[in-house]
Scaffold this motif. Structure first.
Motif, PDB file in Angstrom:
ATOM      1  N   ARG A  65      -1.448  11.408  -4.859  1.00 13.06           N
ATOM      2  CA  ARG A  65      -2.802  11.759  -4.475  1.00 13.06           C
ATOM      3  C   ARG A  65      -3.580  12.209  -5.699  1.00 13.06           C
ATOM      4  O   ARG A  65      -3.010  12.806  -6.597  1.00 13.06           O
ATOM      5  CB  ARG A  65      -2.802  12.888  -3.436  1.00 13.06           C
ATOM      6  N   LEU A 108       1.395   6.165  -7.229  1.00 17.80           N
ATOM      7  CA  LEU A 108       0.211   6.853  -7.751  1.00 17.80           C
ATOM      8  C   LEU A 108       0.088   8.296  -7.279  1.00 17.80           C
ATOM      9  O   LEU A 108      -0.429   9.147  -7.996  1.00 17.80           O
ATOM     10  CB  LEU A 108      -1.054   6.087  -7.337  1.00 17.80           C
ATOM     11  N   ALA A 153      -5.298   2.859  -1.870  1.00 20.04           N
ATOM     12  CA  ALA A 153      -4.429   1.768  -1.419  1.00 20.04           C
ATOM     13  C   ALA A 153      -4.291   1.785   0.103  1.00 20.04           C
ATOM     14  O   ALA A 153      -4.281   0.733   0.756  1.00 20.04           O
ATOM     15  CB  ALA A 153      -3.051   1.877  -2.072  1.00 20.04           C
ATOM     16  N   GLU A 172      -5.318   9.248  -6.147  1.00 21.91           N
ATOM     17  CA  GLU A 172      -5.518   7.835  -6.479  1.00 21.91           C
ATOM     18  C   GLU A 172      -4.905   6.889  -5.445  1.00 21.91           C
ATOM     19  O   GLU A 172      -5.477   5.853  -5.109  1.00 21.91           O
ATOM     20  CB  GLU A 172      -4.927   7.523  -7.863  1.00 21.91           C
ATOM     21  N   GLY A 173      -3.733   7.255  -4.933  1.00 19.91           N
ATOM     22  CA  GLY A 173      -3.029   6.381  -4.006  1.00 19.91           C
ATOM     23  C   GLY A 173      -3.688   6.240  -2.655  1.00 19.91           C
ATOM     24  O   GLY A 173      -3.379   5.310  -1.894  1.00 19.91           O
ATOM     25  N   GLU A 174      -4.614   7.148  -2.328  1.00 19.57           N
ATOM     26  CA  GLU A 174      -5.291   7.077  -1.032  1.00 19.57           C
ATOM     27  C   GLU A 174      -6.103   5.787  -0.901  1.00 19.57           C
ATOM     28  O   GLU A 174      -6.286   5.270   0.198  1.00 19.57           O
ATOM     29  CB  GLU A 174      -6.198   8.297  -0.849  1.00 19.57           C
ATOM     30  N   ALA A 208       0.834  -1.206   0.000  1.00 18.98           N
ATOM     31  CA  ALA A 208       0.000   0.000   0.000  1.00 18.98           C
ATOM     32  C   ALA A 208       0.868   1.255   0.000  1.00 18.98           C
ATOM     33  O   ALA A 208       0.579   2.232  -0.699  1.00 18.98           O
ATOM     34  CB  ALA A 208      -0.930  -0.004   1.210  1.00 18.98           C
ATOM     35  N   GLU A 248       3.973   1.519  -1.136  1.00 18.36           N
ATOM     36  CA  GLU A 248       4.615   1.640  -2.443  1.00 18.36           C
ATOM     37  C   GLU A 248       3.613   2.066  -3.507  1.00 18.36           C
ATOM     38  O   GLU A 248       3.953   2.828  -4.423  1.00 18.36           O
ATOM     39  CB  GLU A 248       5.277   0.314  -2.831  1.00 18.36           C
ATOM     40  N   ALA A 249       2.379   1.583  -3.413  1.00 17.38           N
ATOM     41  CA  ALA A 249       1.340   1.977  -4.370  1.00 17.38           C
ATOM     42  C   ALA A 249       1.080   3.479  -4.261  1.00 17.38           C
ATOM     43  O   ALA A 249       0.908   4.166  -5.276  1.00 17.38           O
ATOM     44  CB  ALA A 249       0.051   1.201  -4.109  1.00 17.38           C
ATOM     45  N   PHE A 250       1.069   3.993  -3.019  1.00 14.16           N
ATOM     46  CA  PHE A 250       0.865   5.434  -2.865  1.00 14.16           C
ATOM     47  C   PHE A 250       2.033   6.213  -3.446  1.00 14.16           C
ATOM     48  O   PHE A 250       1.842   7.241  -4.094  1.00 14.16           O
ATOM     49  CB  PHE A 250       0.662   5.819  -1.397  1.00 14.16           C
ATOM     50  N   ARG A 251       3.255   5.743  -3.201  1.00 10.74           N
ATOM     51  CA  ARG A 251       4.426   6.425  -3.779  1.00 10.74           C
ATOM     52  C   ARG A 251       4.308   6.490  -5.299  1.00 10.74           C
ATOM     53  O   ARG A 251       4.694   7.478  -5.936  1.00 10.74           O
ATOM     54  CB  ARG A 251       5.715   5.680  -3.413  1.00 10.74           C
TER      55      ARG A 251
END
Length: 447
Positions: free
Chosen positions: A334, A332, A340, A336-338, A325, A327-330
């Protein structure tokens, strides 16, 4: 320039957004990004030596990508041409290239071509630049909010240096806003406006490191105040309140202080909601923190910690979920990454719980503190030399793989801690299997 041209120019300047008027013109005025613009850095040296190289400026909105490109052009002997990847096609690219050829031929002047949102160009459009970047006809400066490794074709990427820019810090945004309020020539200095601290904090939070958004919010708030106050004069001071900012940005300020009590109250609420297996409450407190401008990576770190502290080996996959989660935020960013982070919070809230690892490690630290540096038993010491072997290092060690089930009875703790049990697995989730396995091994130790 005749009087009509001058008046037209002044009128155009007056209608410019505040963010455009306050755009720095020189490198020393540039806010933030000291890791790429400070003394001795690659970009500063390139400007000072007038040896600009092709580059991709990668960073979030409002961090200074366009400003930096313009400064590079203005402080060197190059001509600056700005190009939008959204509005232009291959035909426009060819026209720009021809202009660059003419400029070099007639005036001996190089061209810096700034391409905003270069990630929006397709392969054919990016290919059109390739030869001219390689030949040196143009120096390409691309700007993107997306990872260039995925959005820029490899041949073009290999000919450019990727310069990573960061979101501006709260202090940097505050300094930019203060400068706008003080500047009478380009900013709002003639209006005599002063920030209330809570109003300043709200703009900083909602701008999320974006200087353009911060200045736009200030400009709208100032416009509302001037309209209601019938053209404020500089000598009459007027405070910008939290209510002014809320009306300007149409977003109510949430009670939240990143360094104060409410910050710790809400992170505590998130932690305890997950521990109490309430996914709805966990999502709510997560949403409160993100909406108030909390650093998402701070939240991600707390989720990773929770995975080990409150889930542990009851669900070993929880740690992987939280790392993914983060790494997904890094990747994507904000907003979109929120999602995760929300997925990880729900996973943790609904996972089986165990604090056995947390308790075990706490007990180990207490043992180390009380007993000090106890010696390693001779039979499990490393024995790389003959002298060590002669001293008994490694003597009597039983290699587990030589025994049935890769297990044999053997003591691994120091003599003074013999028989100690730090890790006591729970009956929940995967730890139930771990407990059964440990009990089996301990029974074999007794026989």
């Amino acid at each position: 320039m005749d009087i009509f041209e001058y008046q037209a120019k002044e009128a155009a300047k007056a209608s410019m957004p505040l963010a455009e008027k306050m755009r720095p013109k020189h490198l020393d005025e540039f806010s933030g990004q000291k890791h790429v613009t400070g003394e001795g850095t690659l970009i500063r040296n390139a400007i000072e030596q007038d040896k600009i190289f092709s580059m991709i400026l990668w960073g979030p909105p409002g961090c200074g990508k366009t400003t930096l490109a313009r400064i590079i052009a203005s402080e060197t002997s190059s001509s600056f041409t700005q190009f939008s990847a959204v509005l232009s096609g291959v035909k426009d690219i060819r026209s720009v290239i021809q202009d660059a050829k003419n400029r070099l031929k007639l005036y001996g002047k190089k061209t810096i071509l700034f391409v905003d949102e270069i990630h929006r160009f397709n392969k054919a459009q990016q290919d059109a630049f390739l030869y001219h970047v390689e030949s040196g006809l143009i120096t390409l400066i691309g700007a993107t909010t997306e990872n260039p490794s995925f959005e820029v074709i490899s041949p073009l990427l290999s000919r450019c240096s990727v310069i990573t820019l960061n979101a501006l810090s709260s202090d940097e945004i505050a300094a930019i806003l203060d400068r706008a309020l003080q500047d009478s020539k380009n900013g709002l200095g003639d209006l005599g406006l002063i920030f209330n601290q809570d109003a300043l904090s709200h703009i900083i939070r909602i701008s999320d490191g974006d200087a353009r958004m911060a200045l736009s919010s200030l400009e709208i708030a100032a416009s509302l105040i001037v309209t209601e106050s019938n053209a404020i004069k500089k000598e009459i001071k007027k405070y910008i309140t939290i209510e002014d900012v809320e009306r300007a940005v149409q977003k109510k300020a949430l009670i939240y202080d990143k360094s104060g009590e409410e910050h710790f109250n809400i992170i505590s609420a998130l932690h305890k909601s997950m521990r109490g297996s309430d996914p709805d409450a966990a999502l709510y407190w997560l949403g409160r923190m993100l909406s108030a401008g909390e650093d998402p990576l701070y939240i991600a770190r707390r989720l990773v910690r929770f995975a080990s502290e409150d889930v542990g080996n009851a669900d070993p996959g929880a740690l992987r979920v939280t790392i993914d989660a983060m790494e997904a935020f890094r990747f994507l960013g904000r907003p979109e990454g929120e999602l995760a982070l929300a997925q990880a919070a729900v996973y943790l809230a609904t996972a089986p719980k165990s604090n056995s690892i947390y308790a075990a490690y706490k007990n180990v630290k207490n043992a180390v503190k009380k007993k000090g540096a106890l010696p390693v038993p001779l039979h499990i010491r490393n024995a790389p030399t003959q002298l060590m072997k002669n001293l008994g290092y490694g003597k009597g060690y039983k290699y587990a793989h030589n025994y049935k089930g890769a297990y044999t009875t053997q003591e691994y703790l120091p003599e003074k801690l013999k028989g100690s049990r730090f890790y006591v697995p729970s009956e929940r989730g995967y730890e139930k299997k771990i407990k059964e396995r440990l009990e089996n091994w301990r029974q074999r130790k007794k026989t």
